[in-house]
Design an enzyme around this catalytic site. Structure first.
Site, PDB file in Angstrom:
ATOM      1  N   HIS A  19     -45.450   1.678  21.672  1.00 50.69           N
ATOM      2  CA  HIS A  19     -44.137   1.683  22.333  1.00 50.69           C
ATOM      3  C   HIS A  19     -43.355   2.918  21.884  1.00 50.69           C
ATOM      4  O   HIS A  19     -43.737   3.589  20.928  1.00 50.69           O
ATOM      5  CB  HIS A  19     -43.346   0.423  21.950  1.00 50.69           C
ATOM      6  CG  HIS A  19     -42.987   0.386  20.504  1.00 50.69           C
ATOM      7  ND1 HIS A  19     -43.881   0.036  19.502  1.00 50.69           N
ATOM      8  CD2 HIS A  19     -41.827   0.689  19.858  1.00 50.69           C
ATOM      9  CE1 HIS A  19     -43.295   0.121  18.341  1.00 50.69           C
ATOM     10  NE2 HIS A  19     -42.046   0.527  18.509  1.00 50.69           N
ATOM     11  N   ASP A  39     -39.231   3.857  20.862  1.00 51.56           N
ATOM     12  CA  ASP A  39     -38.005   3.125  20.508  1.00 51.56           C
ATOM     13  C   ASP A  39     -36.896   3.548  21.475  1.00 51.56           C
ATOM     14  O   ASP A  39     -36.746   4.735  21.766  1.00 51.56           O
ATOM     15  CB  ASP A  39     -37.577   3.456  19.067  1.00 51.56           C
ATOM     16  CG  ASP A  39     -38.593   2.967  18.051  1.00 51.56           C
ATOM     17  OD1 ASP A  39     -39.405   2.083  18.386  1.00 51.56           O
ATOM     18  OD2 ASP A  39     -38.579   3.476  16.908  1.00 51.56           O
ATOM     19  N   HIS A  94     -45.658   5.236  19.448  1.00 52.07           N
ATOM     20  CA  HIS A  94     -46.223   4.825  18.163  1.00 52.07           C
ATOM     21  C   HIS A  94     -46.621   3.363  18.187  1.00 52.07           C
ATOM     22  O   HIS A  94     -46.221   2.610  19.073  1.00 52.07           O
ATOM     23  CB  HIS A  94     -45.243   5.123  17.020  1.00 52.07           C
ATOM     24  CG  HIS A  94     -43.899   4.465  17.172  1.00 52.07           C
ATOM     25  ND1 HIS A  94     -42.949   4.915  18.075  1.00 52.07           N
ATOM     26  CD2 HIS A  94     -43.350   3.387  16.575  1.00 52.07           C
ATOM     27  CE1 HIS A  94     -41.875   4.145  17.994  1.00 52.07           C
ATOM     28  NE2 HIS A  94     -42.086   3.202  17.087  1.00 52.07           N
ATOM     29  N   ARG A 152     -48.799  -5.350   4.961  1.00 49.07           N
ATOM     30  CA  ARG A 152     -47.984  -4.137   5.058  1.00 49.07           C
ATOM     31  C   ARG A 152     -46.546  -4.509   5.383  1.00 49.07           C
ATOM     32  O   ARG A 152     -46.295  -5.510   6.070  1.00 49.07           O
ATOM     33  CB  ARG A 152     -48.573  -3.250   6.156  1.00 49.07           C
ATOM     34  CG  ARG A 152     -47.798  -2.025   6.440  1.00 49.07           C
ATOM     35  CD  ARG A 152     -48.586  -1.051   7.307  1.00 49.07           C
ATOM     36  NE  ARG A 152     -47.740   0.107   7.516  1.00 49.07           N
ATOM     37  CZ  ARG A 152     -46.872   0.212   8.516  1.00 49.07           C
ATOM     38  NH1 ARG A 152     -46.759  -0.728   9.423  1.00 49.07           N
ATOM     39  NH2 ARG A 152     -46.093   1.278   8.603  1.00 49.07           N
TER      40      ARG A 152
HETATM   41  O1  LIG Z   1     -44.188  -0.854  11.149  1.00 52.54           O
HETATM   42  C1  LIG Z   1     -44.189   0.266  11.628  1.00 52.54           C
HETATM   43  O2  LIG Z   1     -44.649   1.238  11.041  1.00 52.54           O
HETATM   44  C2  LIG Z   1     -43.631   0.504  13.004  1.00 52.54           C
HETATM   45  C3  LIG Z   1     -42.431  -0.334  13.306  1.00 52.54           C
HETATM   46  C4  LIG Z   1     -41.813   0.005  14.626  1.00 52.54           C
HETATM   47  O3  LIG Z   1     -42.271   0.850  15.325  1.00 52.54           O
HETATM   48  C5  LIG Z   1     -40.593  -0.695  15.077  1.00 52.54           C
HETATM   49  O4  LIG Z   1     -40.149  -1.648  14.405  1.00 52.54           O
HETATM   50  O5  LIG Z   1     -40.059  -0.283  16.129  1.00 52.54           O
HETATM   51 FE   LIG Z   2     -40.945   1.430  16.900  1.00 51.78          FE
END
Ligand SMILES: O=C(O)CCC(=O)C(=O)O
Ligand SMILES: [Fe+2]
Length: 205
Positions: free
Chosen positions: A126, A128, A183, A193
């Site tokens: 996605h 942001d 990403h 994680r």
């Molecule tokens: O956990 C991650 O590295 C990505 C998180 C992410 O892209 C988000 O929360 O929008």
């Molecule tokens: Fe994100």
């Protein structure tokens, strides 16, 4: 789990514990859970730790304050590099010429270790819908960005480093000079994680 559900996000709400906020846009369930905070986490923190919620709230609020300063600075650097000044973007400037506080949220993501990681995704690909996003990850890899020509590239966790992702609003504001970054987060068989994600947008009015 019972404990986490005390801080559940309500169906019409934005904040609290639940599946990833973007998951409603995807058909597959993602191997992650999250806690969303807008400004103060006090309401949910009180449910979780009735006698002991203050420290958590203080730490979160201090983190948000620092992130807001950093995000504002980065936004002006980005706009400045395009020749855009405070006079040009009134929505971002308060009456005394100060940067107006943006509309922001903090997303705490948890990706448990997964017995069959090839068949799941922590967080689907996605962009942001922010101006920019500032991300901290623990010492487990999982974040990947898509690079034209190279495909998915891991963004390795570096001690003390923050990752800054350009969001859709900067893409639009800059006519694509700052393209928003596609990403995703993948999961592994053995290690869980965590990521702490500050999503910075424009003021709401
Ligand atoms: O956990 C991650 O590295 C990505 C998180 C992410 O892209 C988000 O929360 O929008
Ligand atoms: Fe994100």
């Amino acid at each position: 789990m019972q404990q986490k559900l005390k801080a559940s996000r309500s169906p019409e709400g934005v904040t609290g514990y639940g599946v990833a906020r973007i998951s409603s846009f995807f058909s597959k369930l993602m191997w992650s859970e999250g806690f969303t905070i807008v400004s103060s986490p006090i309401e949910h923190a009180r449910q979780l730790w009735p006698k002991d919620y203050k420290k958590f709230c203080e730490v979160i609020e201090e983190y948000e304050k620092e992130m807001e300063k950093l995000a504002g600075r980065l936004m002006w650097l980005m706009l400045g590099s395009l020749g855009i000044t405070k006079d040009d973007v009134k929505w971002a400037v308060g009456p005394k010429g100060e940067s107006k506080g943006g509309c922001a949220s903090l997303q705490l993501n948890f990706y448990p270790a997964c017995p069959d990681p090839d068949r799941t995704m922590g967080l689907a690909a996605h962009t942001d819908s922010t101006i920019l996003t500032i991300l901290h990850q623990n010492n487990t890899s999982g974040l990947e960005v898509f690079q034209e020509g190279n495909g998915w590239v891991t963004v390795p966790p570096l001690p003390g480093a923050l990752v800054v992702n350009v969001g859709d609003l900067s893409h639009i504001l800059s006519n694509g000079s700052y393209p928003s970054v596609l990403h995703r987060a993948i999961v592994t068989r053995t290690r869980h994680r965590l990521s702490l994600v500050y999503l910075y947008g424009p003021p709401s009015e």
